[in-house]
Design an enzyme around this catalytic site. Structure first.
Site, PDB file in Angstrom:
ATOM      1  N   ARG A 235       0.859  -1.192   0.000  1.00 17.37           N
ATOM      2  CA  ARG A 235       0.000   0.000   0.000  1.00 17.37           C
ATOM      3  C   ARG A 235       0.887   1.231   0.000  1.00 17.37           C
ATOM      4  O   ARG A 235       1.838   1.308   0.785  1.00 17.37           O
ATOM      5  CB  ARG A 235      -0.924  -0.004   1.220  1.00 17.37           C
ATOM      6  N   GLU A 264      -4.323   5.625  -9.368  1.00 16.09           N
ATOM      7  CA  GLU A 264      -3.853   4.846 -10.523  1.00 16.09           C
ATOM      8  C   GLU A 264      -4.529   5.331 -11.794  1.00 16.09           C
ATOM      9  O   GLU A 264      -5.766   5.317 -11.862  1.00 16.09           O
ATOM     10  CB  GLU A 264      -4.155   3.357 -10.302  1.00 16.09           C
ATOM     11  N   HIS A 282       1.193  -1.619 -10.670  1.00 17.91           N
ATOM     12  CA  HIS A 282       0.313  -2.497  -9.903  1.00 17.91           C
ATOM     13  C   HIS A 282       0.133  -3.843 -10.609  1.00 17.91           C
ATOM     14  O   HIS A 282      -0.989  -4.286 -10.864  1.00 17.91           O
ATOM     15  CB  HIS A 282      -1.046  -1.840  -9.665  1.00 17.91           C
TER      16      HIS A 282
END
Length: 311
Positions: A235, A264, A282
């Site tokens: 995170r 994102e 990610h």
């Protein structure tokens, strides 16, 4: 026809075989943002009438849940639930299920890749050569290196075992994991500060603290071994970004590698432009095997929960 909302980027363009079992069971699949993270307005428009939701990492507000007039269950195709308003779900009686452990290997392998890349300055060297230079910086082997692992859930434990298999000495911190989570002569359980201080590399695999403050505060970053590699596949909020940038500038941190961001895609910021920062989009659990395991488990969880609610 009963509707199910599908929002994970890896699934929302349709076509995954596991989704067919939902259609076979008589559900209509709703995919409002194919291949993208849906925003609040998109979710609010799509949720009415949906009894189930196969959810990804998209932020979910209380307003979104207010629009869910028939929703019985949310099934995550992963383990993280930081993006969900848990108290609101509980108050509404909406069940939450997670695909626990299904993407552990994919995320752990990425964390190992980033750790090795940092110890050997792979990205920094690559970029220098692309500019026509011949950069050479003395690297560090992971064998006999001291690696700190923060969080010993499915991902952290898998990462720790990979490092142990390569000959590293691993120290782990997790106040909740069983005492026998990892048994190896080169592994020891420690407190948080001991798992951060005196190590050559740190990998973060923990949830955000309840108070919202980073685990890697400015004070803890200042106490790192000089040249330490810091890897974050958990995170973004676990790391004080300003302190990390300052530590990179003064050479306290050798490499900061992250697969996670507050937004994102992320907004441009000075930390991400630093030459010893390694960025991945990610992709930790974005492998063929991890997506398959997560999808199958998430669909099974949905069908099971909705069958229970039907009775």
């Amino acid at each position: 026809m009963r509707r199910i909302l599908i929002t994970p980027r890896s699934l929302s363009q349709g076509g995954h075989p596991a989704l067919r079992s939902l259609e076979t069971a008589g559900f209509e699949l709703v995919m409002p943002a194919p291949g993208a993270i849906p925003d609040e307005a998109t979710l609010i428009a799509a949720l009415p009438g949906c009894v189930g939701w196969l959810a990804g990492v998209e932020p979910v507000s209380e307003r979104v849940i207010d629009a869910a007039d028939r929703l019985r269950v949310i099934s995550r195709n992963g383990t993280g639930v930081d993006n969900l308003p848990l108290d609101v779900l509980e108050a509404r009686g909406i069940e939450l299920r997670r695909a626990v452990g299904t993407n552990a290997r994919g995320v752990a392998e990425l964390a190992l890749t980033l750790t090795l890349a940092g110890l050997r300055q792979i990205v920094w060297t690559h970029e220098g050569m692309r500019r026509g230079a011949w950069p050479r910086r003395l690297g560090r082997e992971i064998a006999d290196a001291r690696v700190g692992v923060i969080g010993l859930g499915a991902i952290g434990a898998t990462f720790a075992q990979l490092c142990l298999d390569l000959g590293a000495r691993v120290v782990g911190y997790d106040p909740f994991a069983n005492a026998d989570r990892i048994v190896h002569p080169n592994f020891s359980r420690t407190g948080l500060d001991e798992a951060i201080g005196g190590v050559d590399a740190i990998s973060l695999h923990a949830p955000l603290p309840e108070d919202g403050r980073p685990l890697l505060t400015a004070e803890r970053i200042a106490g790192l071994t000089r040249g330490c590699v810091v890897v974050n596949t958990a995170r973004a909020g676990l790391v004080d970004a300003d302190a990390m940038l300052a530590a990179l500038e003064r050479g306290q941190v050798g490499t900061y590698a992250t697969d996670v961001f507050e937004a994102e895609p992320p907004e441009a910021e000075p930390l991400f432009a630093h030459p010893r920062v390694v960025l991945t989009s990610h992709i930790g659990g974005f492998t063929d095997a991890s997506v398959e395991r997560s999808t199958v488990r998430a669909v099974e969880n949905l069908l099971e929960a909705l069958a229970v609610h039907a009775h």
